[in-house]
Design a protein around this motif. Structure first.
Motif, PDB file in Angstrom:
ATOM      1  N   GLU A  33       0.745  -1.770  -0.046  1.00 47.62           N
ATOM      2  CA  GLU A  33       0.003  -0.488   0.176  1.00 47.62           C
ATOM      3  C   GLU A  33       0.837   1.407   0.151  1.00 47.62           C
ATOM      4  OE1 GLU A  33      -2.872  -0.035   3.098  1.00 47.62           O
ATOM      5  OE2 GLU A  33      -3.756  -1.810   3.101  1.00 47.62           O
ATOM      6  N   GLU A  34       1.704   1.492   0.274  1.00 55.00           N
ATOM      7  CA  GLU A  34       3.117   2.262   0.688  1.00 55.00           C
ATOM      8  C   GLU A  34       3.062   2.411  -0.944  1.00 55.00           C
ATOM      9  OE1 GLU A  34       3.330   4.271   3.180  1.00 55.00           O
ATOM     10  OE2 GLU A  34       2.843   3.600   4.820  1.00 55.00           O
ATOM     11  N   VAL A  35       3.579   1.467  -1.141  1.00 57.63           N
ATOM     12  CA  VAL A  35       4.389   1.445  -2.950  1.00 57.63           C
ATOM     13  C   VAL A  35       3.385   2.038  -3.352  1.00 57.63           C
ATOM     14  CG1 VAL A  35       5.093  -0.172  -4.656  1.00 57.63           C
ATOM     15  CG2 VAL A  35       5.860  -0.674  -1.961  1.00 57.63           C
ATOM     16  N   VAL A  36       2.229   1.826  -3.456  1.00 59.04           N
ATOM     17  CA  VAL A  36       0.782   2.779  -4.627  1.00 59.04           C
ATOM     18  C   VAL A  36       0.863   3.608  -3.881  1.00 59.04           C
ATOM     19  CG1 VAL A  36      -1.759   2.284  -4.989  1.00 59.04           C
ATOM     20  CG2 VAL A  36      -0.106   0.235  -4.432  1.00 59.04           C
ATOM     21  N   THR A  37       1.032   4.179  -3.002  1.00 54.07           N
ATOM     22  CA  THR A  37       1.181   5.379  -2.740  1.00 54.07           C
ATOM     23  C   THR A  37       2.510   6.442  -3.098  1.00 54.07           C
ATOM     24  OG1 THR A  37      -0.130   5.347  -0.132  1.00 54.07           O
ATOM     25  CG2 THR A  37       0.790   6.908  -0.140  1.00 54.07           C
ATOM     26  N   ALA A  38       3.505   5.693  -3.158  1.00 54.79           N
ATOM     27  CA  ALA A  38       4.874   6.433  -3.453  1.00 54.79           C
ATOM     28  C   ALA A  38       4.403   6.203  -5.250  1.00 54.79           C
ATOM     29  CB  ALA A  38       5.678   5.493  -3.181  1.00 54.79           C
ATOM     30  N   ALA A  39       3.775   5.207  -5.877  1.00 55.77           N
ATOM     31  CA  ALA A  39       3.668   5.714  -7.599  1.00 55.77           C
ATOM     32  C   ALA A  39       2.718   6.669  -7.314  1.00 55.77           C
ATOM     33  CB  ALA A  39       2.894   4.343  -7.338  1.00 55.77           C
ATOM     34  N   LYS A  40       1.794   6.814  -7.066  1.00 56.69           N
ATOM     35  CA  LYS A  40       0.430   7.905  -7.116  1.00 56.69           C
ATOM     36  C   LYS A  40       0.997   9.311  -7.001  1.00 56.69           C
ATOM     37  CE  LYS A  40      -3.792   5.369  -5.713  1.00 56.69           C
ATOM     38  NZ  LYS A  40      -4.536   5.863  -4.641  1.00 56.69           N
ATOM     39  N   ALA A  41       2.528   8.983  -6.374  1.00 53.24           N
ATOM     40  CA  ALA A  41       3.366  11.263  -5.933  1.00 53.24           C
ATOM     41  C   ALA A  41       3.833  11.305  -6.810  1.00 53.24           C
ATOM     42  CB  ALA A  41       4.068  10.349  -4.829  1.00 53.24           C
ATOM     43  N   LEU A  42       5.109   9.709  -7.857  1.00 52.33           N
ATOM     44  CA  LEU A  42       5.311  10.147  -9.068  1.00 52.33           C
ATOM     45  C   LEU A  42       4.296  10.389  -9.708  1.00 52.33           C
ATOM     46  CD1 LEU A  42       8.296  10.266 -10.395  1.00 52.33           C
ATOM     47  CD2 LEU A  42       8.012   7.247 -10.616  1.00 52.33           C
ATOM     48  N   TYR A  43       3.500  10.061  -9.798  1.00 47.08           N
ATOM     49  CA  TYR A  43       2.226  10.188 -11.175  1.00 47.08           C
ATOM     50  C   TYR A  43       2.064  11.305 -11.094  1.00 47.08           C
ATOM     51  CZ  TYR A  43      -1.979  10.535 -13.310  1.00 47.08           C
ATOM     52  OH  TYR A  43      -3.480  10.781 -14.520  1.00 47.08           O
ATOM     53  N   THR A  44       1.644  12.180  -9.622  1.00 47.18           N
ATOM     54  CA  THR A  44       1.529  13.545  -9.083  1.00 47.18           C
ATOM     55  C   THR A  44       2.601  14.588  -9.547  1.00 47.18           C
ATOM     56  OG1 THR A  44      -0.309  12.945  -8.236  1.00 47.18           O
ATOM     57  CG2 THR A  44       0.034  15.303  -7.755  1.00 47.18           C
ATOM     58  N   GLN A  45       3.267  14.132  -9.969  1.00 51.37           N
ATOM     59  CA  GLN A  45       4.456  14.799 -10.317  1.00 51.37           C
ATOM     60  C   GLN A  45       4.525  15.295 -11.599  1.00 51.37           C
ATOM     61  OE1 GLN A  45       8.759  13.721  -9.377  1.00 51.37           O
ATOM     62  NE2 GLN A  45       7.840  13.360  -7.061  1.00 51.37           N
ATOM     63  N   TYR A  46       4.063  14.064 -12.873  1.00 51.18           N
ATOM     64  CA  TYR A  46       4.132  14.367 -14.213  1.00 51.18           C
ATOM     65  C   TYR A  46       2.279  15.088 -14.148  1.00 51.18           C
ATOM     66  CZ  TYR A  46       7.072  10.359 -15.011  1.00 51.18           C
ATOM     67  OH  TYR A  46       8.737   9.737 -15.482  1.00 51.18           O
ATOM     68  N   VAL A  47       1.541  14.981 -13.729  1.00 51.97           N
ATOM     69  CA  VAL A  47       0.158  15.497 -14.234  1.00 51.97           C
ATOM     70  C   VAL A  47       0.598  17.029 -13.482  1.00 51.97           C
ATOM     71  CG1 VAL A  47      -2.229  16.090 -13.555  1.00 51.97           C
ATOM     72  CG2 VAL A  47      -1.323  13.512 -13.197  1.00 51.97           C
ATOM     73  N   THR A  48       1.073  17.811 -12.661  1.00 51.93           N
ATOM     74  CA  THR A  48       1.480  19.104 -12.119  1.00 51.93           C
ATOM     75  C   THR A  48       2.646  19.539 -13.404  1.00 51.93           C
ATOM     76  OG1 THR A  48       1.686  18.311  -9.932  1.00 51.93           O
ATOM     77  CG2 THR A  48       2.943  20.344 -10.378  1.00 51.93           C
ATOM     78  N   LYS A  49       3.305  19.287 -14.292  1.00 53.92           N
ATOM     79  CA  LYS A  49       4.305  19.414 -15.216  1.00 53.92           C
ATOM     80  C   LYS A  49       3.152  19.407 -16.425  1.00 53.92           C
ATOM     81  CE  LYS A  49       8.173  19.057 -17.534  1.00 53.92           C
ATOM     82  NZ  LYS A  49       9.861  17.353 -17.491  1.00 53.92           N
ATOM     83  N   GLY A  50       2.395  18.756 -16.489  1.00 52.69           N
ATOM     84  CA  GLY A  50       1.466  19.213 -17.862  1.00 52.69           C
ATOM     85  C   GLY A  50       0.631  19.650 -17.295  1.00 52.69           C
ATOM     86  N   LEU A  51       0.309  19.888 -15.899  1.00 54.87           N
ATOM     87  CA  LEU A  51      -1.534  21.447 -15.771  1.00 54.87           C
ATOM     88  C   LEU A  51      -0.250  22.448 -16.224  1.00 54.87           C
ATOM     89  CD1 LEU A  51      -2.764  20.022 -12.519  1.00 54.87           C
ATOM     90  CD2 LEU A  51      -3.845  20.578 -15.130  1.00 54.87           C
ATOM     91  N   GLN A  52       0.618  22.301 -16.088  1.00 51.68           N
ATOM     92  CA  GLN A  52       1.662  23.901 -16.574  1.00 51.68           C
ATOM     93  C   GLN A  52       1.975  24.578 -17.871  1.00 51.68           C
ATOM     94  OE1 GLN A  52       5.074  23.116 -14.105  1.00 51.68           O
ATOM     95  NE2 GLN A  52       4.391  23.285 -12.366  1.00 51.68           N
ATOM     96  N   ALA A  53       1.515  23.082 -18.977  1.00 53.19           N
ATOM     97  CA  ALA A  53       1.572  22.995 -20.518  1.00 53.19           C
ATOM     98  C   ALA A  53       1.213  24.777 -20.787  1.00 53.19           C
ATOM     99  CB  ALA A  53       0.939  22.339 -21.186  1.00 53.19           C
TER     100      ALA A  53
END
Length: 201
Positions: A56-76
């Protein structure tokens, strides 16, 4: 008195996360973690009650990494297009994490007919749902319902490309993907405006 942990919680999660990235979450076992940490399997259970808790902690870490991608995308400049491309980039660069987060139906996502409802599943699988929805609605002056429809259509399309990329079936260049997503978005916007005009007529 319980033994003092040989490794910290963060160290164990980080090592498990790297296994998930390289081999998939199903390869995370106490024995494999012990091997990676240069220890026996026992230290894992001085920190975690079970392997499920660790995963469950690994899934949380994966979601956090994905959110970094989304955050960068929202800045486009075109935020919603940026998010779609970020979603696909995540699938290309982190295929096993993408499969973990977006190619498994979450618990409770299926209806009684065993069909997955996209409208219900999107907010469940993507914690960035509201921010992405606003990136469709606000810049284009859409109603909430219109933005939601377009989001669902484009997610279905971008998810198809991303899933192909994550499983090695896609040979499109990023330029080709960008062009196709722009075409689909323009088509959906045109359809939305046509339907809006019909409603007003």
């Amino acid at each position: 008195m319980p033994p003092n942990p040989k490794f910290t919680k963060t160290e164990i999660i980080d090592k498990a996360f790297q296994i998930a990235r390289r081999q998939g979450i199903d390869k995370i076992t106490a024995r494999e973690l012990g091997n990676q940490l240069g220890s026996s399997a026992r230290p894992v259970f001085t920190v975690f009650k079970s392997m499920d808790e660790l995963k469950e902690e690994v899934v949380t870490a994966a979601k956090a990494l994905y959110t970094q991608y989304v955050t960068k995308g929202l800045q486009a400049k075109l935020a919603f297009q940026g998010v779609g491309l970020a979603y696909i980039a995540f699938a290309i660069e982190e295929p096993l994490l993408f499969q973990l987060l977006f190619m498994r139906a979450p618990s409770g996502a299926e209806s009684k007919s065993n069909e997955v409802n996209v409208e219900k599943i999107l907010p469940v699988i993507d914690e960035n749902y509201d921010a992405i929805l606003r990136s469709v609605q606000i810049p284009h002056g859409l109603s909430y319902q219109a933005a939601k429809r377009i989001y669902q259509h484009l997610w279905t399309y971008s998810h198809g490309i991303a899933a192909m990329c994550a499983t090695g079936l896609c040979s499109y260049s990023i330029e080709q993907i960008t062009e196709r997503m722009a075409e689909v978005f323009k088509g959906l916007m045109l359809l939305e405006k046509t339907e809006d005009n019909d409603d007003k007529a």
